[in-house]
Design a protein around this motif. Sequence first.
Motif, PDB file in Angstrom:
ATOM      1  N   ALA A  27       1.545   6.516 -12.200  1.00 30.15           N
ATOM      2  CA  ALA A  27       1.426   5.909 -13.520  1.00 30.15           C
ATOM      3  C   ALA A  27       2.706   5.164 -13.877  1.00 30.15           C
ATOM      4  N   LEU A  28       2.580   4.245 -14.808  1.00 31.30           N
ATOM      5  CA  LEU A  28       3.734   3.507 -15.306  1.00 31.30           C
ATOM      6  C   LEU A  28       4.764   4.448 -15.911  1.00 31.30           C
ATOM      7  N   SER A  29       4.296   5.590 -16.402  1.00 36.21           N
ATOM      8  CA  SER A  29       5.197   6.574 -17.004  1.00 36.21           C
ATOM      9  C   SER A  29       5.885   7.464 -15.983  1.00 36.21           C
ATOM     10  N   GLY A  30       5.543   7.324 -14.680  1.00 35.34           N
ATOM     11  CA  GLY A  30       6.291   8.025 -13.637  1.00 35.34           C
ATOM     12  C   GLY A  30       5.565   9.114 -12.888  1.00 35.34           C
ATOM     13  N   GLU A  31       4.373   9.517 -13.336  1.00 39.52           N
ATOM     14  CA  GLU A  31       3.667  10.604 -12.657  1.00 39.52           C
ATOM     15  C   GLU A  31       2.971  10.099 -11.399  1.00 39.52           C
ATOM     16  N   LEU A  32       3.114  10.837 -10.304  1.00 36.02           N
ATOM     17  CA  LEU A  32       2.404  10.533  -9.065  1.00 36.02           C
ATOM     18  C   LEU A  32       1.042  11.216  -9.088  1.00 36.02           C
ATOM     19  N   GLN A  33       0.009  10.475  -8.730  1.00 38.26           N
ATOM     20  CA  GLN A  33      -1.355  11.015  -8.768  1.00 38.26           C
ATOM     21  C   GLN A  33      -1.922  11.274  -7.378  1.00 38.26           C
ATOM     22  N   GLU A  34      -1.496  10.494  -6.405  1.00 41.86           N
ATOM     23  CA  GLU A  34      -1.922  10.677  -5.009  1.00 41.86           C
ATOM     24  C   GLU A  34      -0.723  10.355  -4.123  1.00 41.86           C
ATOM     25  N   THR A  35      -0.491  11.158  -3.099  1.00 40.67           N
ATOM     26  CA  THR A  35       0.583  10.858  -2.142  1.00 40.67           C
ATOM     27  C   THR A  35       0.146  11.270  -0.735  1.00 40.67           C
ATOM     28  N   LYS A  36       0.697  10.569   0.231  1.00 45.04           N
ATOM     29  CA  LYS A  36       0.462  10.926   1.626  1.00 45.04           C
ATOM     30  C   LYS A  36       1.640  10.464   2.451  1.00 45.04           C
ATOM     31  N   ARG A  37       2.035  11.275   3.426  1.00 47.76           N
ATOM     32  CA  ARG A  37       3.118  10.933   4.340  1.00 47.76           C
ATOM     33  C   ARG A  37       2.556  10.568   5.699  1.00 47.76           C
ATOM     34  N   LEU A  38       3.048   9.469   6.233  1.00 45.20           N
ATOM     35  CA  LEU A  38       2.657   9.027   7.567  1.00 45.20           C
ATOM     36  C   LEU A  38       3.895   9.023   8.457  1.00 45.20           C
ATOM     37  N   ALA A  39       3.775   9.582   9.640  1.00 44.12           N
ATOM     38  CA  ALA A  39       4.916   9.671  10.546  1.00 44.12           C
ATOM     39  C   ALA A  39       5.228   8.306  11.151  1.00 44.12           C
ATOM     40  N   LEU A  40       6.511   7.970  11.179  1.00 47.84           N
ATOM     41  CA  LEU A  40       6.964   6.773  11.881  1.00 47.84           C
ATOM     42  C   LEU A  40       7.182   7.120  13.353  1.00 47.84           C
ATOM     43  N   PRO A  41       7.045   6.162  14.242  1.00 45.92           N
ATOM     44  CA  PRO A  41       7.287   6.448  15.669  1.00 45.92           C
ATOM     45  C   PRO A  41       8.741   6.833  15.910  1.00 45.92           C
ATOM     46  N   GLU A  42       8.952   7.633  16.929  1.00 41.37           N
ATOM     47  CA  GLU A  42      10.310   8.101  17.231  1.00 41.37           C
ATOM     48  C   GLU A  42      11.236   6.936  17.552  1.00 41.37           C
ATOM     49  N   HIS A  43      10.707   5.949  18.246  1.00 42.27           N
ATOM     50  CA  HIS A  43      11.478   4.741  18.567  1.00 42.27           C
ATOM     51  C   HIS A  43      10.729   3.540  17.975  1.00 42.27           C
ATOM     52  N   PRO A  44      10.952   3.266  16.695  1.00 43.56           N
ATOM     53  CA  PRO A  44      10.143   2.249  16.016  1.00 43.56           C
ATOM     54  C   PRO A  44      10.417   0.841  16.511  1.00 43.56           C
ATOM     55  N   THR A  45       9.362   0.041  16.517  1.00 43.29           N
ATOM     56  CA  THR A  45       9.443  -1.385  16.804  1.00 43.29           C
ATOM     57  C   THR A  45       8.757  -2.125  15.666  1.00 43.29           C
ATOM     58  N   VAL A  46       8.926  -3.443  15.632  1.00 43.17           N
ATOM     59  CA  VAL A  46       8.256  -4.231  14.602  1.00 43.17           C
ATOM     60  C   VAL A  46       6.747  -3.997  14.648  1.00 43.17           C
ATOM     61  N   GLN A  47       6.190  -3.923  15.845  1.00 40.07           N
ATOM     62  CA  GLN A  47       4.742  -3.755  15.983  1.00 40.07           C
ATOM     63  C   GLN A  47       4.297  -2.368  15.518  1.00 40.07           C
ATOM     64  N   SER A  48       5.018  -1.320  15.963  1.00 40.87           N
ATOM     65  CA  SER A  48       4.593   0.038  15.619  1.00 40.87           C
ATOM     66  C   SER A  48       4.778   0.331  14.133  1.00 40.87           C
ATOM     67  N   VAL A  49       5.868  -0.170  13.543  1.00 37.66           N
ATOM     68  CA  VAL A  49       6.063   0.011  12.102  1.00 37.66           C
ATOM     69  C   VAL A  49       5.007  -0.769  11.330  1.00 37.66           C
ATOM     70  N   GLY A  50       4.646  -1.946  11.822  1.00 35.87           N
ATOM     71  CA  GLY A  50       3.590  -2.734  11.186  1.00 35.87           C
ATOM     72  C   GLY A  50       2.269  -1.983  11.164  1.00 35.87           C
ATOM     73  N   ARG A  51       1.974  -1.249  12.244  1.00 37.03           N
ATOM     74  CA  ARG A  51       0.729  -0.474  12.284  1.00 37.03           C
ATOM     75  C   ARG A  51       0.740   0.646  11.257  1.00 37.03           C
ATOM     76  N   VAL A  52       1.904   1.289  11.070  1.00 39.96           N
ATOM     77  CA  VAL A  52       2.000   2.357  10.068  1.00 39.96           C
ATOM     78  C   VAL A  52       1.835   1.777   8.665  1.00 39.96           C
ATOM     79  N   PHE A  53       2.429   0.618   8.422  1.00 40.58           N
ATOM     80  CA  PHE A  53       2.250  -0.041   7.127  1.00 40.58           C
ATOM     81  C   PHE A  53       0.773  -0.359   6.882  1.00 40.58           C
ATOM     82  N   HIS A  54       0.092  -0.836   7.912  1.00 42.42           N
ATOM     83  CA  HIS A  54      -1.323  -1.165   7.762  1.00 42.42           C
ATOM     84  C   HIS A  54      -2.123   0.087   7.413  1.00 42.42           C
TER      85      HIS A  54
END
Length: 390
Positions: A95-122
């Motif tokens: 919310a605009l007032s600061g409360e989080l309503q939904e959250t999820k954590r996604l693991a980044l690759p151990e050795h990130p690349t532009v392609q692998s980080v792009g997939r996590v963003f997607h």
Amino acid sequence: MSEQPRSRRQTRAAILGQLLQSGGMFRPPLAKAVRLSEASLSRILFDLKAEGLVEEIRRPVPYFGGPSALVSLDRSVALGAIEIAGQWLSVGIGALSGELQETKRLALPEHPTVQSVGRVFHEALTVLRDWTRRRHVKLVQIGISVPGLGRLSVSGNAIIPCDIARIRAMLSEMFRDVPAEFTNSVVAHATFHRCRMEGYPFSGAHLFVFVGQGVAGAWMDDTIATDGAQVVELGHMVFGDGGPLCRCGHHGCVEAYASLPALAALLGVPEPDLHELRNDWVTTVPLSSQVRQELRLRLFRLGLAIGNTLNVKPSRAIAISGWPSLLPPEDRTSLLQGIDSSLLGGLDAAALAVAFVPPSTGHDPRAALAFAACCLASRGGMPAEATEAA
């Protein structure tokens, strides 16, 4: 000298900014804070309420005959937040007032690349889109926090390799009409502290230093405008040859001594376990005299870096956030001694205020959410395409 007239967007931004920092205000002090007559404020609040950006809630009057309606940001406004912290990319709706309503954590690759980080963003953007559809809400702003952003080119980030143009293309496809802004992690955390943490010590211009997964600073303006903060990579000052390897590729950077990964290595605690302990490590992890001595030496180096930064651009105040704020004063003195040793003229308590504020790591994506709220407030809650014309 008379004050320059403000545009409608600037006036609305001043009102929303005050509400963002205060959490809510009665009309008389709000009018005074934004330098408007109560009649002018009422006209603008009428528009902001009609647009669903602010609300007024009845509260007990602060004094006999005083106002009873507290003006605050509307809790129904939905924002998106994406934040990279450590080995995770966190996504959320709040919310605009600061409360989080939904959250999820996604693991980044151990050795990130532009392609692998792009997939996590997607994947994160897909999660965000699915939430909005399930909740039947429309986001009005997305804030994205990336470590090291802006240090090199947007696609050549030495900290997290990601192609901002590619991610913007994903955003345009999935959230065509939703404004999205990227920022460096230190700016997001500075915004979070300034707008969401009670008792933040400074409201005017100052240096904010963030000691977390990395070490960086941000020059904060006396407004909450998203372009009011300038990043300074003080964590990559090099203290001689032969030091520990930094993730930027150099040896002996202050970040390689003072970041959370460096702290975990010094304490002999796996970094994931240190993150799990959050602020409790300072009472649960025993410190030998040798470790404490090394800890103080590293704090001294951090102080040297801060002092050198102030030599380049003086400031009257510094807020330091991160694990150093958890330590007792006798340990934090080493950091102050480092500032005193490198700052031109030395550390003068009357001329330079230094405050330690609690760590904000481990709460992702709250910093990105605060940044998203700041972006919306900075443009007066108006559509992005109306910003320049306002």
